[in-house]
Design a protein around this motif. Structure first.
Motif, short mmCIF file in Angstrom:
data_model
loop_
_atom_site.label_atom_id
_atom_site.label_comp_id
_atom_site.label_asym_id
_atom_site.label_seq_id
_atom_site.Cartn_x
_atom_site.Cartn_y
_atom_site.Cartn_z
N SER A 91 -163.10 -19.91 -83.52
CA SER A 91 -162.08 -19.02 -82.99
C SER A 91 -161.50 -18.23 -80.98
N TYR A 92 -160.28 -17.59 -81.08
CA TYR A 92 -160.25 -17.26 -79.99
C TYR A 92 -160.90 -16.00 -79.44
N LEU A 93 -160.86 -15.35 -80.80
CA LEU A 93 -161.51 -14.14 -80.38
C LEU A 93 -162.23 -13.43 -79.72
N PRO A 94 -163.13 -14.45 -79.10
CA PRO A 94 -163.97 -13.60 -78.29
C PRO A 94 -163.54 -13.44 -76.89
N ALA A 95 -162.81 -14.37 -76.90
CA ALA A 95 -161.70 -14.65 -75.33
C ALA A 95 -160.72 -13.66 -75.68
N LEU A 96 -160.45 -13.35 -76.02
CA LEU A 96 -159.36 -11.74 -76.61
C LEU A 96 -160.06 -10.36 -76.91
N MET A 97 -161.24 -10.43 -77.10
CA MET A 97 -162.14 -9.49 -76.87
C MET A 97 -162.72 -8.70 -75.81
N TYR A 98 -162.49 -9.67 -74.90
CA TYR A 98 -163.20 -9.72 -73.64
C TYR A 98 -162.52 -9.70 -72.45
N VAL A 99 -161.32 -9.55 -72.67
CA VAL A 99 -160.16 -9.42 -71.58
C VAL A 99 -159.61 -8.11 -72.02
N THR A 100 -159.58 -7.94 -73.36
CA THR A 100 -159.63 -6.26 -73.56
C THR A 100 -160.25 -5.08 -73.55
N ALA A 101 -161.58 -5.64 -73.40
CA ALA A 101 -162.85 -4.81 -72.78
C ALA A 101 -162.40 -4.59 -71.64
N PHE A 301 -162.77 -8.09 -85.62
CA PHE A 301 -161.37 -8.53 -86.13
C PHE A 301 -161.63 -9.85 -87.17
N LEU A 302 -162.59 -10.79 -86.80
CA LEU A 302 -162.65 -11.95 -87.66
C LEU A 302 -162.83 -11.88 -88.89
N TYR A 303 -163.61 -10.94 -89.59
CA TYR A 303 -163.42 -10.68 -91.38
C TYR A 303 -162.79 -9.79 -91.54
N ALA A 304 -162.04 -8.75 -90.85
CA ALA A 304 -161.25 -7.57 -91.68
C ALA A 304 -160.94 -7.83 -92.36
N ALA A 305 -160.51 -7.74 -94.13
CA ALA A 305 -159.77 -7.94 -94.82
C ALA A 305 -158.27 -7.66 -94.96
N ASN A 306 -157.67 -6.25 -94.20
CA ASN A 306 -156.44 -5.34 -94.03
C ASN A 306 -155.27 -5.69 -93.25
N LYS A 307 -155.29 -6.45 -93.36
CA LYS A 307 -153.86 -7.01 -91.89
C LYS A 307 -153.50 -5.59 -91.48
N TRP A 308 -153.13 -4.64 -91.89
CA TRP A 308 -152.35 -3.45 -91.70
C TRP A 308 -153.09 -2.70 -91.05
N VAL A 309 -154.44 -2.46 -90.58
CA VAL A 309 -155.69 -1.87 -90.32
C VAL A 309 -155.75 -2.11 -88.87
#
Length: 329
Positions: A91-101, A301-309
Protein backbone atom coordinates in the motif's frame (compact mmCIF):
# COMPACT_ATOMS: atom_id res chain seq x y z
CA UNK A 1 -11.69 9.00 1.84
CA UNK A 2 -7.94 9.48 2.39
CA UNK A 3 -7.08 6.25 4.22
CA UNK A 4 -9.03 4.02 1.86
CA UNK A 5 -7.37 5.68 -1.14
CA UNK A 6 -3.88 5.06 0.23
CA UNK A 7 -4.67 1.47 1.18
CA UNK A 8 -4.48 0.76 -2.54
CA UNK A 9 -1.05 0.25 -4.08
CA UNK A 10 -1.62 2.85 -6.77
CA UNK A 11 1.30 5.07 -7.96
CA UNK A 12 -1.16 7.96 -8.48
CA UNK A 13 -1.07 8.30 -4.69
CA UNK A 14 2.34 9.94 -5.01
CA UNK A 15 0.61 12.96 -6.56
CA UNK A 16 -1.78 13.09 -3.61
CA UNK A 17 1.22 12.88 -1.29
CA UNK A 18 2.59 16.04 -2.87
CA UNK A 19 -0.76 17.79 -2.34
CA UNK A 20 -0.84 16.71 1.30
CA UNK A 21 2.79 17.71 1.75
CA UNK A 22 1.90 21.26 0.69
CA UNK A 23 -1.30 21.35 2.76
CA UNK A 24 0.61 20.41 5.92
CA UNK A 25 3.10 23.24 5.36
CA UNK A 26 1.05 26.07 3.94
CA UNK A 27 0.32 27.55 7.37
CA UNK A 28 4.00 27.66 8.28
CA UNK A 29 4.93 29.14 4.88
CA UNK A 30 2.76 32.18 5.64
CA UNK A 31 4.01 32.46 9.23
CA UNK A 32 7.65 31.40 8.94
CA UNK A 33 10.28 33.56 10.67
CA UNK A 34 12.46 35.83 8.56
CA UNK A 35 15.59 33.78 9.23
CA UNK A 36 15.87 30.00 9.62
CA UNK A 37 19.23 28.49 10.55
CA UNK A 38 20.21 25.12 9.13
CA UNK A 39 22.75 23.15 11.19
CA UNK A 40 23.98 20.23 9.12
CA UNK A 41 26.70 18.76 11.35
CA UNK A 42 27.74 18.85 14.99
CA UNK A 43 30.16 21.62 16.06
CA UNK A 44 32.99 19.11 16.48
CA UNK A 45 32.60 18.10 12.81
CA UNK A 46 32.10 21.64 11.55
CA UNK A 47 35.79 22.06 10.45
CA UNK A 48 35.17 19.29 7.92
CA UNK A 49 32.85 21.67 6.03
CA UNK A 50 34.75 24.96 5.67
CA UNK A 51 31.84 26.82 4.06
CA UNK A 52 29.14 29.06 5.49
CA UNK A 53 25.88 27.19 4.90
CA UNK A 54 23.83 27.94 8.04
CA UNK A 55 21.92 30.82 6.44
CA UNK A 56 22.43 29.89 2.80
CA UNK A 57 18.71 29.21 2.16
CA UNK A 58 15.88 31.70 2.44
CA UNK A 59 12.99 30.56 4.68
CA UNK A 60 10.90 29.57 1.66
CA UNK A 61 13.77 27.65 0.06
CA UNK A 62 14.53 25.98 3.39
CA UNK A 63 10.94 24.71 3.71
CA UNK A 64 10.88 23.68 0.04
CA UNK A 65 14.03 21.57 0.21
CA UNK A 66 12.94 20.06 3.52
CA UNK A 67 9.67 19.06 1.82
CA UNK A 68 11.55 17.42 -1.05
CA UNK A 69 13.60 15.44 1.46
CA UNK A 70 10.45 14.34 3.29
CA UNK A 71 8.85 13.23 0.02
CA UNK A 72 11.96 11.25 -0.97
CA UNK A 73 12.12 9.62 2.47
CA UNK A 74 8.40 8.79 2.37
CA UNK A 75 8.72 7.00 -0.99
CA UNK A 76 11.90 5.22 0.13
CA UNK A 77 10.31 4.11 3.40
CA UNK A 78 7.22 2.93 1.55
CA UNK A 79 9.45 0.81 -0.71
CA UNK A 80 11.27 -0.62 2.33
CA UNK A 81 8.08 -1.71 4.07
CA UNK A 82 6.56 -3.24 0.95
CA UNK A 83 9.84 -4.92 -0.02
CA UNK A 84 10.08 -6.72 3.32
CA UNK A 85 6.31 -7.26 3.46
CA UNK A 86 6.10 -5.84 6.99
CA UNK A 87 2.39 -5.07 6.64
CA UNK A 88 1.58 -8.22 4.61
CA UNK A 89 -0.23 -6.05 2.06
CA UNK A 90 1.38 -3.52 -0.33
CA UNK A 91 0.00 0.00 0.00
CA UNK A 92 0.99 3.66 0.11
CA UNK A 93 -0.07 4.06 3.74
CA UNK A 94 3.54 4.16 5.03
CA UNK A 95 4.32 7.11 2.73
CA UNK A 96 1.11 8.86 3.81
CA UNK A 97 1.89 8.36 7.49
CA UNK A 98 5.47 9.58 7.11
CA UNK A 99 4.39 12.78 5.37
CA UNK A 100 1.86 13.31 8.17
CA UNK A 101 4.26 12.54 11.03
CA UNK A 102 6.96 14.79 9.53
CA UNK A 103 4.52 17.70 9.55
CA UNK A 104 3.31 17.23 13.12
CA UNK A 105 5.16 20.21 14.66
CA UNK A 106 6.54 23.34 13.03
CA UNK A 107 10.20 22.54 13.93
CA UNK A 108 9.79 19.42 11.78
CA UNK A 109 9.13 21.50 8.67
CA UNK A 110 12.59 22.94 8.06
CA UNK A 111 15.99 21.53 7.19
CA UNK A 112 17.60 20.00 10.26
CA UNK A 113 20.14 17.39 11.26
CA UNK A 114 17.51 14.90 12.53
CA UNK A 115 15.67 15.18 9.20
CA UNK A 116 18.87 14.34 7.29
CA UNK A 117 19.56 11.49 9.72
CA UNK A 118 16.27 9.83 8.81
CA UNK A 119 17.92 8.80 5.54
CA UNK A 120 20.43 6.92 7.70
CA UNK A 121 17.66 5.39 9.84
CA UNK A 122 15.99 4.03 6.70
CA UNK A 123 19.35 2.78 5.39
CA UNK A 124 19.92 1.04 8.73
CA UNK A 125 16.52 -0.66 8.55
CA UNK A 126 17.33 -2.06 5.11
CA UNK A 127 20.44 -3.69 6.56
CA UNK A 128 18.87 -4.68 9.88
CA UNK A 129 16.03 -6.57 8.23
CA UNK A 130 18.58 -8.45 6.12
CA UNK A 131 20.08 -9.93 9.30
CA UNK A 132 17.21 -12.39 9.64
CA UNK A 133 18.09 -14.37 6.50
CA UNK A 134 21.80 -13.60 6.26
CA UNK A 135 24.32 -16.28 7.25
CA UNK A 136 27.24 -14.03 8.19
CA UNK A 137 26.32 -10.73 9.79
CA UNK A 138 29.84 -9.41 10.46
CA UNK A 139 30.03 -7.25 7.34
CA UNK A 140 26.49 -5.97 7.90
CA UNK A 141 27.25 -5.09 11.53
CA UNK A 142 30.43 -3.30 10.39
CA UNK A 143 28.44 -1.28 7.84
CA UNK A 144 25.82 -0.44 10.45
CA UNK A 145 28.52 0.78 12.83
CA UNK A 146 29.83 3.11 10.13
CA UNK A 147 26.31 4.41 9.42
CA UNK A 148 25.78 5.22 13.10
CA UNK A 149 29.16 6.97 13.21
CA UNK A 150 28.26 9.11 10.18
CA UNK A 151 24.95 9.95 11.85
CA UNK A 152 26.83 10.93 15.02
CA UNK A 153 28.88 13.44 13.03
CA UNK A 154 25.66 15.01 11.81
CA UNK A 155 23.68 14.71 15.05
CA UNK A 156 25.37 13.38 18.20
CA UNK A 157 22.25 11.76 19.80
CA UNK A 158 22.27 9.41 16.82
CA UNK A 159 25.07 7.57 18.62
CA UNK A 160 22.51 5.77 20.76
CA UNK A 161 21.14 3.98 17.72
CA UNK A 162 24.30 1.90 17.98
CA UNK A 163 22.38 -0.03 20.65
CA UNK A 164 19.90 -0.98 17.92
CA UNK A 165 22.66 -2.96 16.16
CA UNK A 166 23.24 -5.15 19.21
CA UNK A 167 19.51 -5.45 19.88
CA UNK A 168 18.93 -6.56 16.28
CA UNK A 169 21.72 -9.12 16.55
CA UNK A 170 20.08 -10.43 19.74
CA UNK A 171 16.65 -10.64 18.10
CA UNK A 172 17.59 -11.99 14.67
CA UNK A 173 20.77 -14.02 15.23
CA UNK A 174 22.33 -16.46 17.71
CA UNK A 175 25.10 -14.86 19.74
CA UNK A 176 28.40 -14.41 17.93
CA UNK A 177 30.88 -12.10 19.61
CA UNK A 178 32.61 -11.34 16.31
CA UNK A 179 29.42 -9.80 14.93
CA UNK A 180 29.03 -7.63 18.02
CA UNK A 181 32.64 -6.45 17.81
CA UNK A 182 32.31 -5.77 14.06
CA UNK A 183 29.81 -3.00 14.80
CA UNK A 184 32.25 -1.35 17.21
CA UNK A 185 35.06 -1.55 14.65
CA UNK A 186 32.81 0.00 12.00
CA UNK A 187 31.94 2.89 14.32
CA UNK A 188 35.55 3.38 15.41
CA UNK A 189 36.75 3.49 11.80
CA UNK A 190 34.93 6.75 11.08
CA UNK A 191 36.07 8.41 14.29
CA UNK A 192 39.63 7.19 13.74
CA UNK A 193 39.77 9.30 10.59
CA UNK A 194 38.20 12.20 12.52
CA UNK A 195 40.90 11.81 15.17
CA UNK A 196 43.57 11.90 12.45
CA UNK A 197 42.02 15.11 11.11
CA UNK A 198 42.06 16.62 14.61
CA UNK A 199 45.69 15.62 15.03
CA UNK A 200 46.76 17.11 11.69
CA UNK A 201 44.97 20.39 12.48
CA UNK A 202 46.39 20.64 16.03
CA UNK A 203 43.01 20.02 17.66
CA UNK A 204 43.65 16.57 19.12
CA UNK A 205 43.33 17.85 22.69
CA UNK A 206 39.70 18.71 21.85
CA UNK A 207 38.84 15.20 20.68
CA UNK A 208 37.89 14.13 24.21
CA UNK A 209 35.36 16.98 24.41
CA UNK A 210 33.24 15.34 21.71
CA UNK A 211 31.96 12.78 24.19
CA UNK A 212 31.23 15.07 27.14
CA UNK A 213 27.53 15.66 26.22
CA UNK A 214 26.90 11.92 26.67
CA UNK A 215 27.40 12.45 30.42
CA UNK A 216 24.58 15.00 30.63
CA UNK A 217 22.00 14.15 33.29
CA UNK A 218 18.61 13.09 32.02
CA UNK A 219 16.19 16.03 32.58
CA UNK A 220 13.30 15.61 35.00
CA UNK A 221 11.00 17.69 32.81
CA UNK A 222 10.88 19.42 29.44
CA UNK A 223 8.94 22.50 28.40
CA UNK A 224 6.46 21.96 25.56
CA UNK A 225 3.69 24.36 24.57
CA UNK A 226 0.21 23.20 25.47
CA UNK A 227 -0.90 23.02 21.84
CA UNK A 228 1.79 20.44 21.15
CA UNK A 229 0.28 18.27 23.87
CA UNK A 230 -3.09 18.57 22.14
CA UNK A 231 -1.58 17.33 18.89
CA UNK A 232 -0.09 14.39 20.73
CA UNK A 233 -3.54 13.17 21.84
CA UNK A 234 -4.52 11.66 18.45
CA UNK A 235 -0.93 10.45 17.98
CA UNK A 236 -1.01 8.62 21.31
CA UNK A 237 -4.45 7.20 20.54
CA UNK A 238 -3.30 5.88 17.14
CA UNK A 239 -0.24 4.28 18.74
CA UNK A 240 -2.41 2.72 21.45
CA UNK A 241 -4.81 1.27 18.89
CA UNK A 242 -1.87 0.04 16.82
CA UNK A 243 -0.38 -1.86 19.76
CA UNK A 244 -3.78 -3.39 20.48
CA UNK A 245 -4.03 -4.53 16.87
CA UNK A 246 -0.45 -5.84 16.94
CA UNK A 247 -1.25 -7.78 20.11
CA UNK A 248 -4.27 -9.36 18.44
CA UNK A 249 -2.32 -10.39 15.35
CA UNK A 250 1.07 -11.03 16.97
CA UNK A 251 1.10 -14.83 16.88
CA UNK A 252 -0.71 -14.91 13.53
CA UNK A 253 2.23 -13.17 11.87
CA UNK A 254 5.41 -14.70 10.49
CA UNK A 255 8.34 -14.90 12.89
CA UNK A 256 10.34 -12.36 10.86
CA UNK A 257 7.47 -9.84 11.04
CA UNK A 258 7.11 -10.27 14.80
CA UNK A 259 10.82 -9.78 15.35
CA UNK A 260 10.88 -6.77 13.00
CA UNK A 261 8.17 -4.99 14.96
CA UNK A 262 9.98 -5.72 18.22
CA UNK A 263 13.08 -4.10 16.73
CA UNK A 264 11.07 -1.08 15.52
CA UNK A 265 9.77 -0.53 19.04
CA UNK A 266 13.36 -0.31 20.32
CA UNK A 267 14.26 2.13 17.51
CA UNK A 268 11.29 4.28 18.52
CA UNK A 269 12.19 4.29 22.23
CA UNK A 270 15.93 4.83 21.79
CA UNK A 271 15.39 7.57 19.23
CA UNK A 272 12.99 9.39 21.54
CA UNK A 273 14.94 9.05 24.79
CA UNK A 274 18.27 10.23 23.34
CA UNK A 275 17.11 13.87 23.23
CA UNK A 276 18.85 14.70 26.53
CA UNK A 277 22.29 14.80 24.84
CA UNK A 278 21.53 18.17 23.28
CA UNK A 279 22.41 21.20 25.46
CA UNK A 280 19.23 22.96 24.32
CA UNK A 281 16.02 20.98 23.91
CA UNK A 282 14.62 21.13 20.39
CA UNK A 283 11.44 19.44 19.31
CA UNK A 284 12.86 18.49 15.92
CA UNK A 285 14.86 15.77 17.69
CA UNK A 286 11.74 13.59 17.68
CA UNK A 287 11.93 13.33 13.90
CA UNK A 288 14.14 10.35 14.73
CA UNK A 289 10.97 8.64 15.97
CA UNK A 290 9.07 9.36 12.76
CA UNK A 291 10.26 6.31 10.83
CA UNK A 292 9.21 3.60 13.33
CA UNK A 293 6.09 5.58 14.32
CA UNK A 294 5.12 5.72 10.64
CA UNK A 295 5.19 1.93 10.40
CA UNK A 296 3.06 1.58 13.52
CA UNK A 297 0.57 4.12 12.17
CA UNK A 298 0.40 2.36 8.81
CA UNK A 299 -0.21 -1.00 10.50
CA UNK A 300 -3.20 0.32 12.41
CA UNK A 301 -4.77 2.13 9.46
CA UNK A 302 -4.29 -0.89 7.20
CA UNK A 303 -6.00 -3.34 9.54
CA UNK A 304 -8.56 -1.09 11.28
CA UNK A 305 -12.07 -2.33 10.53
CA UNK A 306 -14.33 0.61 11.40
CA UNK A 307 -14.08 3.07 8.53
CA UNK A 308 -15.66 6.00 10.38
CA UNK A 309 -13.34 5.60 13.34
CA UNK A 310 -10.05 5.50 11.44
CA UNK A 311 -11.04 8.11 8.84
CA UNK A 312 -12.28 10.49 11.55
CA UNK A 313 -9.18 9.94 13.67
CA UNK A 314 -6.88 10.72 10.75
CA UNK A 315 -8.94 13.76 9.78
CA UNK A 316 -8.69 15.12 13.37
CA UNK A 317 -4.91 14.69 13.24
CA UNK A 318 -4.60 16.51 9.89
CA UNK A 319 -6.99 19.28 10.97
CA UNK A 320 -5.08 19.78 14.22
CA UNK A 321 -1.75 20.10 12.43
CA UNK A 322 -3.06 22.65 9.95
CA UNK A 323 -5.04 24.62 12.56
CA UNK A 324 -2.11 25.11 14.93
CA UNK A 325 0.20 26.15 12.12
CA UNK A 326 -2.11 29.06 11.40
CA UNK A 327 -2.99 29.92 15.00
CA UNK A 328 0.02 29.23 17.24
CA UNK A 329 3.03 31.50 16.65
Amino acid sequence: MIINAFRAYNPINILWLIVLLFALRVGYIFNAPGNIEFTFVEPFARPLLPIAYEHFFSPLANIFFASLIVLAQAVLLNYLINHYNLLSKPSYLPALMYVTASGLFTPFLTLSAPLICNFLVIWMLFKLFELYKGDDAKSTAFDLGMIVAIGSLIYLPFIYLFLVIWIALSIFKPFNWREWVAGIIGYATIFFFLAVFYYLTNRFSQFYDIWLPLGTKFPKSINIDYYKFLLLIPVALILFLCFLKLRQNFFKSYVQIRKSFQLLLFVFLIGGLSFYVRPVFNLNHFLLCAVPATIFFAYYFLYAANKWVYETLFFILLAGIIYFQFNTF
